[in-house]
Write an enzyme that holds these catalytic residues in place. Structure first.
Site, PDB file in Angstrom:
ATOM      1  N   ASN A   9       3.167  41.488  -7.742  1.00 43.70           N
ATOM      2  CA  ASN A   9       3.706  41.478  -6.383  1.00 43.70           C
ATOM      3  C   ASN A   9       4.542  40.213  -6.250  1.00 43.70           C
ATOM      4  OD1 ASN A   9       4.288  41.535  -3.693  1.00 43.70           O
ATOM      5  ND2 ASN A   9       2.208  41.077  -2.997  1.00 43.70           N
ATOM      6  N   TRP A  10       5.861  40.383  -6.397  1.00 41.14           N
ATOM      7  CA  TRP A  10       6.742  39.203  -6.354  1.00 41.14           C
ATOM      8  C   TRP A  10       6.897  38.667  -4.937  1.00 41.14           C
ATOM      9  CZ3 TRP A  10      11.657  40.080  -9.898  1.00 41.14           C
ATOM     10  CH2 TRP A  10      11.241  40.170 -11.238  1.00 41.14           C
ATOM     11  N   LYS A  11       6.512  39.445  -3.945  1.00 41.47           N
ATOM     12  CA  LYS A  11       6.705  39.065  -2.541  1.00 41.47           C
ATOM     13  C   LYS A  11       8.186  38.718  -2.312  1.00 41.47           C
ATOM     14  CE  LYS A  11       1.986  37.430  -2.563  1.00 41.47           C
ATOM     15  NZ  LYS A  11       0.948  36.690  -1.890  1.00 41.47           N
ATOM     16  N   HIS A  97      -0.571  45.446   2.490  1.00 44.56           N
ATOM     17  CA  HIS A  97      -0.880  44.098   1.993  1.00 44.56           C
ATOM     18  C   HIS A  97      -1.330  43.250   3.179  1.00 44.56           C
ATOM     19  CE1 HIS A  97      -0.439  40.109   0.283  1.00 44.56           C
ATOM     20  NE2 HIS A  97      -0.482  40.684  -0.901  1.00 44.56           N
ATOM     21  N   GLU A  99      -0.640  40.382   4.063  1.00 45.13           N
ATOM     22  CA  GLU A  99       0.452  39.660   4.741  1.00 45.13           C
ATOM     23  C   GLU A  99       1.156  40.568   5.740  1.00 45.13           C
ATOM     24  OE1 GLU A  99       2.321  38.370   1.125  1.00 45.13           O
ATOM     25  OE2 GLU A  99       0.603  37.061   0.745  1.00 45.13           O
ATOM     26  N   GLU A 169      -8.318  43.071  -2.126  1.00 44.92           N
ATOM     27  CA  GLU A 169      -7.816  41.696  -2.149  1.00 44.92           C
ATOM     28  C   GLU A 169      -8.493  40.884  -1.046  1.00 44.92           C
ATOM     29  OE1 GLU A 169      -3.695  41.494  -4.071  1.00 44.92           O
ATOM     30  OE2 GLU A 169      -3.376  41.986  -1.970  1.00 44.92           O
ATOM     31  N   GLY A 175      -3.408  33.660  -2.953  1.00 44.45           N
ATOM     32  CA  GLY A 175      -2.524  32.497  -2.942  1.00 44.45           C
ATOM     33  C   GLY A 175      -3.234  31.177  -2.692  1.00 44.45           C
ATOM     34  N   SER A 215      -5.532  35.457  -6.634  1.00 46.47           N
ATOM     35  CA  SER A 215      -5.460  34.363  -7.607  1.00 46.47           C
ATOM     36  C   SER A 215      -5.867  34.769  -9.022  1.00 46.47           C
ATOM     37  CB  SER A 215      -6.277  33.156  -7.130  1.00 46.47           C
ATOM     38  OG  SER A 215      -5.761  32.680  -5.907  1.00 46.47           O
ATOM     39  N   GLY A 236      -0.024  38.073  -7.423  1.00 48.44           N
ATOM     40  CA  GLY A 236       1.087  37.437  -6.732  1.00 48.44           C
ATOM     41  C   GLY A 236       1.660  36.291  -7.553  1.00 48.44           C
ATOM     42  N   GLY A 237       1.212  35.072  -7.267  1.00 44.12           N
ATOM     43  CA  GLY A 237       1.787  33.860  -7.862  1.00 44.12           C
ATOM     44  C   GLY A 237       1.962  33.923  -9.377  1.00 44.12           C
TER      45      GLY A 237
HETATM   46  C1  PEP Z   1      -1.110  39.187  -3.725  1.00 41.08           C
HETATM   47  O1  PEP Z   1      -0.100  38.794  -3.216  1.00 41.08           O
HETATM   48  O2  PEP Z   1      -1.405  40.369  -3.630  1.00 41.08           O
HETATM   49  C2  PEP Z   1      -1.951  38.232  -4.436  1.00 41.08           C
HETATM   50  C3  PEP Z   1      -3.096  38.638  -4.900  1.00 41.08           C
HETATM   51  O3  PEP Z   1      -1.461  36.962  -4.570  1.00 41.08           O
HETATM   52  P1  PEP Z   1      -2.045  35.817  -5.548  1.00 41.08           P
HETATM   53  O4  PEP Z   1      -2.235  36.434  -6.891  1.00 41.08           O
HETATM   54  O5  PEP Z   1      -0.997  34.743  -5.532  1.00 41.08           O
HETATM   55  O6  PEP Z   1      -3.342  35.363  -4.951  1.00 41.08           O
END
Ligand code: PEP
Length: 253
Positions: A9-11, A97, A99, A169, A175, A215, A236-237
């Site tokens: 997930n590049w966001k 998601h 967010e 999640e 994040g 994470s 994500g990250g």
């Molecule tokens: C996400 O954005 O779905 C996510 C899990 O982010 P991260 O891996 O950065 O926690």
């Protein structure tokens, strides 16, 4: 065998040249995906043509959308529909998601509509659920997540639910660098599967891929993915770093 999935997930990150470089760096590594393994890239919508071009001819790599609008077409300025994504070959769409739930006020009912739209377009929803920190601290995460699933997905038929990928999640782990322990992940993934088993039967529940997100990185992916009810991750990250995401793909079971 259930699908095992590493979903990036590049966001809202990267310029187009950075996106191209990331694909080039990542695809240097041969991931040798088995038939039941997939690498999925939820890129900003504007980079879908680039991602599609970079992944052309590569089996089990897919481009995904991060969101869609539930209507098919019409006067919804700035939005993109599920059939539009399908028309450019996008097969997976992330729905709900945290967010989007938090910053854009997306309710369980609205996410039910989006899920229906994605399925009607012949595509696959990657449906996100998960609890905030206060719910985890109160120990009521199972019923919190169960309510999210019931409100948005329980109207689906057994055939439809097997097409949905779930991403659990915990919001406190997204994040933040905090990861649920593999024990915590397995515990709630098993609970989520039992929720689907109660509604649709065990055979159907056993077909549903449940990804962990929060994470995930190269150093913890293997342990988390090794849990019996964890079928990969939504990342994500770490998906923005080629070596990290390559290792995460290679951690799929
Ligand atoms: C996400 O954005 O779905 C996510 C899990 O982010 P991260 O891996 O950065 O926690």
């Amino acid at each position: 065998m259930r699908k095992q999935i590493a979903a990036a997930n590049w966001k809202m990150n990267l310029s187009v040249s950075e996106a191209a470089t990331l694909f080039d760096q990542l695809l240097v590594t041969e991931h040798n995906l088995s038939a039941h393994q997939e690498a999925i890239f939820a890129v900003p919508a504007i980079y879908i043509p680039l991602a599609t071009q970079k992944l052309t001819g590569k089996n089990n790599y897919y481009v995904a959308a991060q969101n869609c609008y539930p209507k098919s077409n019409g006067a919804y300025t700035g939005e993109i529909s599920a059939p539009m994504f399908a028309s450019v070959g996008v097969k997976h769409i992330v729905i709900g998601h945290s967010e989007r739930r938090e910053y854009f006020g997306e309710s369980d009912g609205f996410l039910a509509e989006k899920t229906d739209a994605v399925l009607a377009a012949g595509s696959i929803p990657i449906f996100c659920c998960g609890e905030p920190l206060d719910i985890r601290e109160a120990g009521t995460q199972n019923s919190f997540v169960e309510t999210q699933l019931k409100n948005s997905l329980f109207h689906l038929s057994a055939e439809e639910i097997t097409k949905v990928v779930i991403a659990y999640e915990p919001i406190w782990a997204i994040g933040t660098g905090k990861t649920a322990s593999s024990f915590q992940a397995q515990e709630i993934h098993a609970y989520i599967r039992s929720v689907f088993a109660d509604k649709y039967g065990q055979a159907i529940a056993d077909q549903i891929s449940i990804l962990y997100g929060g994470s995930v990185k190269a150093s913890n992916a293997k342990e988390i993915f090794s849990q019996p009810d964890v079928d990969g991750g939504l990342v994500g990250g770490a998906s923005l770093i080629a070596t990290e995401f390559s290792a995460i793909i290679n951690a799929l079971k």
